[in-house]
Design an enzyme around this catalytic site. Sequence first.
Site: not given
Length: 481
Positions: A147, A277, A313, A316, A341, A354, A384
Amino acid sequence: MRERNVGKCLLFLLCLNVVSSVVIAAAPPTCPADTGSDCGSDSGEWEGEFFPGIPKIEYEGPSSKNPLSFKWYNAEEEILGEKMKDWMRFSVAFWHTFRGTGADPFGAPTKTWPWEDGTNSLAMAKRRLRANFEFLEKLGVERWCFHDRDIAPEGKTLEETNANLDEVVALAKELQGDKIHLLWGTAQLFLQPRYMHGAATSSELGVYAYAAAQVKKAMEVTHYLGGENYVFWGGREGYQSLLNTDMERELNHMARFMEAAVAYKKKIGFNGTLLIEPKPQEPTKHQYDWDAATSANFLRKYGLIGEFKLNIECNHATLAGHSCHHELETARINGLLGNIDANSGDPQIGWDTDQFLMDVAEATLVMQTVIKNGGLAPGGFNFDAKLRRESTDVEDLFIAHIAGMDTLARGLRNAAKLIEDGSLSDLVRKRYQSFDSELGAAIESGKADFELLEKKALEWGEPKVPSGKQELAEMIFQSAL
Ligand code: XUL
Ligand code: CO
């Protein structure tokens, strides 16, 4: 500092000519990168060794007990005609690995990495970046992700922030060389209080413009670093309450923002894939890109379907009430699987923990889809994932990534085994074999109307319905693990 190193290097070459055998045997001088070390730098931009004592991680095979070795991931080995490293295209997430502090909603940071000086200075940002590249080199991973605000500190103005980013990115370009690639870059549009109502979905016009400026810059630096993709994750997009939210207007703003990103991508000649995402919630109660299907519908409704793919992900996916495999298949079937991810959640904790993906069965399912997709390139697997709060040794950073890489590598080997064995795909094919007929072909090509089907139903009478064989499928699957 740099001049001093060049001097050392010249001397080194000179020695090499004179007594080459002696010099080759001696390791180059290093100095551990803890902030207390005096490694001869007064600029704070120290260039020593961040992970002394950690060797280059090698493949040692499944019987190895060495935690600092790969048991299943053998980068150059070919599986189904392709090198493992090309199937996986692993990437380290800068934010978790180098900005993760171990803090949680109830607890203070636990990680005190020796190279951190407790500041968010530009010098610290550069030192941390060097740690990242040494980490990649030792781990044998060729990609990274960031990021904008993880790698460079925010300044007092947007101009100052952009200048900070430029300075760090110039160093990143140098450290990448031609060996390390940027899997994707993204803009961090959720931490700073200005984004409390969202970024592209903020009710404040000034915030929308500020977010656009930030994404524009993040796209530029991603392009400059040869980024293979650019990601949008809508941290604060979505709502806490529909009472004060104009959902229709926010969705339209978000679509217009994405359109502007597509136009800018074309303008600067960035050839990477734009990725959305999906995530269902957290920190908002409901995010607009809830899951793969919702995101696909958003892209279709707003005419953006050919311009974006999805970054799925796993954590997620489970927060949305799906399995990772389900989300990957939904993305793949829609031609939208762009990147993964790779992480997992905790079955007892209802938020985005995560964690590194360590479940071999899950990894096998993930790799089945990746194989069906013909790989992920120009996407890949981004970790991630972060160390648990209680994991505080520097070597834990390596162990976590090694275990995550090995799990997916094992998944790839298992998925290949299942393909080579063929009994699982046979079982699935047989399940649908009644459609391998004239009428089945007519249905599948959209040529069978209700009248024709009614005629057949009357002619055939009550259909015979065979077993679905789920347990047999599970038995075959288990045998490959
Ligand atoms: C947050 C998340 C992000 C994105 C990039 O849940 O997954 O780290 O991957 O912004
Ligand atoms: Co993510």
